[in-house]
Design a protein around this motif. Structure first.
Motif, PDB file in Angstrom:
ATOM      1  N   GLU A   1       1.398  -2.535 -32.083  1.00 35.82           N
ATOM      2  CA  GLU A   1       1.069  -1.275 -31.376  1.00 35.82           C
ATOM      3  C   GLU A   1       1.651  -1.182 -30.001  1.00 35.82           C
ATOM      4  N   THR A   2       1.342  -2.448 -29.343  1.00 36.34           N
ATOM      5  CA  THR A   2       2.208  -2.466 -27.751  1.00 36.34           C
ATOM      6  C   THR A   2       3.354  -2.077 -27.764  1.00 36.34           C
ATOM      7  N   LEU A   3       4.231  -2.860 -28.808  1.00 35.13           N
ATOM      8  CA  LEU A   3       5.667  -2.468 -28.767  1.00 35.13           C
ATOM      9  C   LEU A   3       6.036  -1.014 -29.195  1.00 35.13           C
ATOM     10  N   ARG A   4       5.166  -0.394 -30.069  1.00 40.14           N
ATOM     11  CA  ARG A   4       5.457   0.914 -30.425  1.00 40.14           C
ATOM     12  C   ARG A   4       5.129   1.758 -29.201  1.00 40.14           C
ATOM     13  N   GLY A   5       4.247   1.381 -28.335  1.00 35.64           N
ATOM     14  CA  GLY A   5       3.796   2.209 -27.208  1.00 35.64           C
ATOM     15  C   GLY A   5       5.020   1.839 -26.097  1.00 35.64           C
ATOM     16  N   ARG A   6       5.642   0.947 -25.797  1.00 35.72           N
ATOM     17  CA  ARG A   6       6.727   0.630 -25.068  1.00 35.72           C
ATOM     18  C   ARG A   6       7.837   1.615 -25.606  1.00 35.72           C
ATOM     19  N   LEU A   7       8.074   1.764 -26.706  1.00 31.94           N
ATOM     20  CA  LEU A   7       9.189   2.361 -27.510  1.00 31.94           C
ATOM     21  C   LEU A   7       8.973   4.016 -27.314  1.00 31.94           C
ATOM     22  N   ALA A   8       7.744   4.334 -27.368  1.00 40.75           N
ATOM     23  CA  ALA A   8       7.183   5.612 -27.120  1.00 40.75           C
ATOM     24  C   ALA A   8       7.459   6.079 -25.865  1.00 40.75           C
ATOM     25  N   ARG A   9       7.035   5.232 -24.748  1.00 42.65           N
ATOM     26  CA  ARG A   9       7.304   5.579 -23.329  1.00 42.65           C
ATOM     27  C   ARG A   9       8.995   5.693 -23.062  1.00 42.65           C
ATOM     28  N   LEU A  10       9.840   4.816 -23.969  1.00 38.91           N
ATOM     29  CA  LEU A  10      11.353   4.875 -23.700  1.00 38.91           C
ATOM     30  C   LEU A  10      11.656   6.362 -24.216  1.00 38.91           C
ATOM     31  N   ASP A  11      11.231   6.561 -25.389  1.00 41.62           N
ATOM     32  CA  ASP A  11      11.522   7.950 -26.144  1.00 41.62           C
ATOM     33  C   ASP A  11      11.033   9.035 -25.058  1.00 41.62           C
ATOM     34  N   ALA A  12       9.877   9.184 -24.606  1.00 37.41           N
ATOM     35  CA  ALA A  12       9.353  10.181 -23.984  1.00 37.41           C
ATOM     36  C   ALA A  12       9.908  10.023 -22.260  1.00 37.41           C
ATOM     37  N   GLY A  13      10.642   8.793 -21.965  1.00 41.71           N
ATOM     38  CA  GLY A  13      11.028   8.485 -20.573  1.00 41.71           C
ATOM     39  C   GLY A  13      12.102   9.735 -20.100  1.00 41.71           C
ATOM     40  N   GLU A  14      12.976   9.901 -21.024  1.00 44.38           N
ATOM     41  CA  GLU A  14      13.945  10.948 -20.532  1.00 44.38           C
ATOM     42  C   GLU A  14      13.426  11.973 -20.307  1.00 44.38           C
ATOM     43  N   HIS A  15      12.273  12.425 -20.913  1.00 48.13           N
ATOM     44  CA  HIS A  15      11.877  13.833 -20.658  1.00 48.13           C
ATOM     45  C   HIS A  15      11.019  13.833 -19.357  1.00 48.13           C
TER      46      HIS A  15
END
Length: 547
Positions: free
Chosen positions: A323-337
């Protein structure tokens, strides 16, 4: 306002107590009488850097005490509060210098550093003269002086700069965070895919390990249990006991009651045997497993443990780690926005700052024109009508005060190149430039006591009279101290002090005394005619005092 100055054992002053007044205070006396010592002593108690040896010959230490009146809203209150020192309507500065050179200072009876004294002095006293590198001649202060002349506080500009810096910092932090995540993006995506496929559950490692051990143990004991089951079954103990029961039951009628007890015991044994046989059969059923299940269980158990070792966590924590890794990926995916939002915020802050800085530049340019015109009007009565004063604005790196540098420049004659005040003007010209500039900037004094040290040097006649009139105007509603050799300037004073020397027991001492009107006439007459005071000089002095 400087209310009093007490000097003990400084240079050639043994003890001196002065009580100054609002308005124009003039100090006169022969050359060498000790007028500069007063300024040295005042500078000492204010923390200014000056002479190294100040203690009077034969004394163990010198001391200066200055008392200032502070109205509400005076800038000194802020300095005191920031330094954690007591304030109030009265400010007492005391500083001692030992013969060994050790200096100690107090503010309102609290020890303080020279740095705090100097910070206070910036709000209390302005010293103007031909060596005025702390005030009007300091190029770093010209922008602030122009802003004060124009009434520009710059609060909006500074707020826009802070907003821009905040937006830039947020953008940099977002970019840094994204860069850090991008470096491990491939690892994150691969790891999340592996963990999603594996889908480890809390407690699963223990369950799999127990099932694996059970299946491994079943292989070893099932054959023995099966043999025991066969011996208990229809071809073993059960058959033998059943056969024995039938034989006994067949002869029970002839044998009489003697077989009742054995038949009852045998019946109970048949029941117990049946229960034992059921238990063994259930165990056999439980030990039944598909060999492929053991292989599958082992493979999953090993896969879970391998992922746990790979990521350095306990097997039961793999789900939370995923779940932690998924959160980091989510931040990456949302990071561009988020990054685009940050960039938009920076662009908006830049627009706001540019607008504020441009407006400030326009206001400064307009104020510079007004200041230049005011200066030219002041220079003409000071016999400098051919000089040119110009306030120059030049581009500067953006900052909290805008995008401009400001410099006061002069050209003493038409066609001559303009340059900084202290580089172009001679001593007498410089004094008049400084006086004219101070008159134009008078509205920005903020309750500061102004001191002019021989600013009338090199001028006389109508020019000296013009200097005196401007000093008199400056002193209206404030306090001005002037060290002067000009009778025209001295006559404009509201309060007159005479500095003189005397010799006692072979020791030269300096003293300062307030002059009443008759003595003041003689002092101004001396300034006019020299050592021999004539009736004509006294008449001229009276005329000057009459205005």
């Amino acid at each position: 306002m400087l209310r009093s100055l007490d000097i003990h054992d400084m240079l050639i002053i043994d003890r001196l107590e002065l009580n100054f007044q609002p308005g124009l205070n003039v100090l006169t006396g022969e050359t060498g009488a000790g007028k500069s010592i007063l300024l040295d002593s005042l500078g000492f108690v204010l923390g200014w850097r000056g002479r190294a040896e100040l203690v009077r010959q034969g004394a163990d230490q010198g001391e200066v005490v200055a008392v200032f009146d502070l109205p509400e809203g005076h800038a000194a209150h802020g300095v005191l509060e920031e330094a954690g020192l007591p304030g109030g309507a009265e400010l007492i500065l005391r500083r001692v210098n030992t013969r060994e050179g050790r200096k100690t200072a107090w503010i309102n009876d609290r020890r303080c550093s020279g740095e705090v004294l100097r910070a206070l002095s910036e709000t209390l006293v302005e010293l103007h003269g031909q060596q005025d590198d702390r005030g009007l001649l300091n190029p770093r202060a010209h922008r602030q002086l122009l802003d004060e002349f124009a009434g520009l506080d710059g609060a909006g500009l500074r707020a826009a700069w802070r907003g821009l810096q905040t937006a830039r910092k947020a953008l940099a932090e977002t970019e840094a965070a994204l860069d850090a995540v991008r470096e491990e993006e491939e690892f994150l995506r691969h790891s999340v895919a592996e963990l999603d496929k594996l889908d480890p559950q809390p407690g699963e490692d223990g369950e799999l390990d127990a099932r694996r051990r059970q299946m491994q143990g079943a292989e070893r004991i099932r054959d023995d249990i099966a043999r025991a089951s066969a011996l208990l079954g229809g071809e073993g103990a059960e058959a033998a006991m059943g056969e024995a029961l039938r034989w006994l039951e067949g002869v029970a009628g002839d044998a009489g009651p003697t077989l009742d007890a054995p038949l009852a015991a045998l019946g109970r044994a048949m029941i117990e045997l049946s229960e034992a046989q059921d238990g063994v059969e259930r165990l056999l059923e439980a030990l039944e497993f598909n060999p492929a299940e053991l292989e599958e269980t082992e493979e999953r158990l090993f896969a879970i443990r391998a992922q746990a070792r790979k990521h350095g966590v306990q097997p039961d924590d793999l789900g939370d780690f995923a779940e932690t890794l998924r959160g980091r990926l989510a931040r990456l995916d949302a990071g561009e926005h988020d990054l685009e939002d940050r960039r938009a915020a920076v662009r908006a802050a830049e627009v706001a700052y540019d607008a504020a800085a441009t407006a400030m530049r326009a206001a400064r340019a307009e104020a510079a024109g007004r200041l230049d015109a005011a200066m030219m009007a002041e220079l003409a009565p000071l016999k400098m009508e051919r000089a040119v004063f110009e306030t120059r604005l030049a581009p500067a790196d953006p900052g909290p005060e805008g995008i401009d540098t400001v410099a006061f420049t002069v050209a003493t004659n038409p066609g001559a190149p303009a340059g900084p005040l202290n580089k172009i003007a001679s001593g007498g010209e410089l004094s008049r430039f400084l006086l004219a500039l101070k008159v134009c900037l008078h509205g920005a004094d903020g309750g500061v006591t102004m001191i002019f040290d021989e600013i009338d040097r090199g001028v006389g006649g109508a020019t000296a009279d013009a200097v005196g009139r401007r000093l008199e105007a400056l002193a209206e509603g404030s306090q001005v101290l002037v060290v002067t050799h000009s009778p025209q300037v001295a006559a404009r004073g509201s309060h007159h002090w005479q500095v003189s020397k005397r010799v006692e027991d072979g020791v030269t001492l300096s003293t300062v005394a307030p002059l009443p009107e008759p003595a003041r006439i003689d002092e101004i007459a001396r300034m006019i005619s020299g050592d021999s005071i004539t009736d004509e000089a006294r008449a001229a002095a009276r005329a000057l005092l009459a205005g």
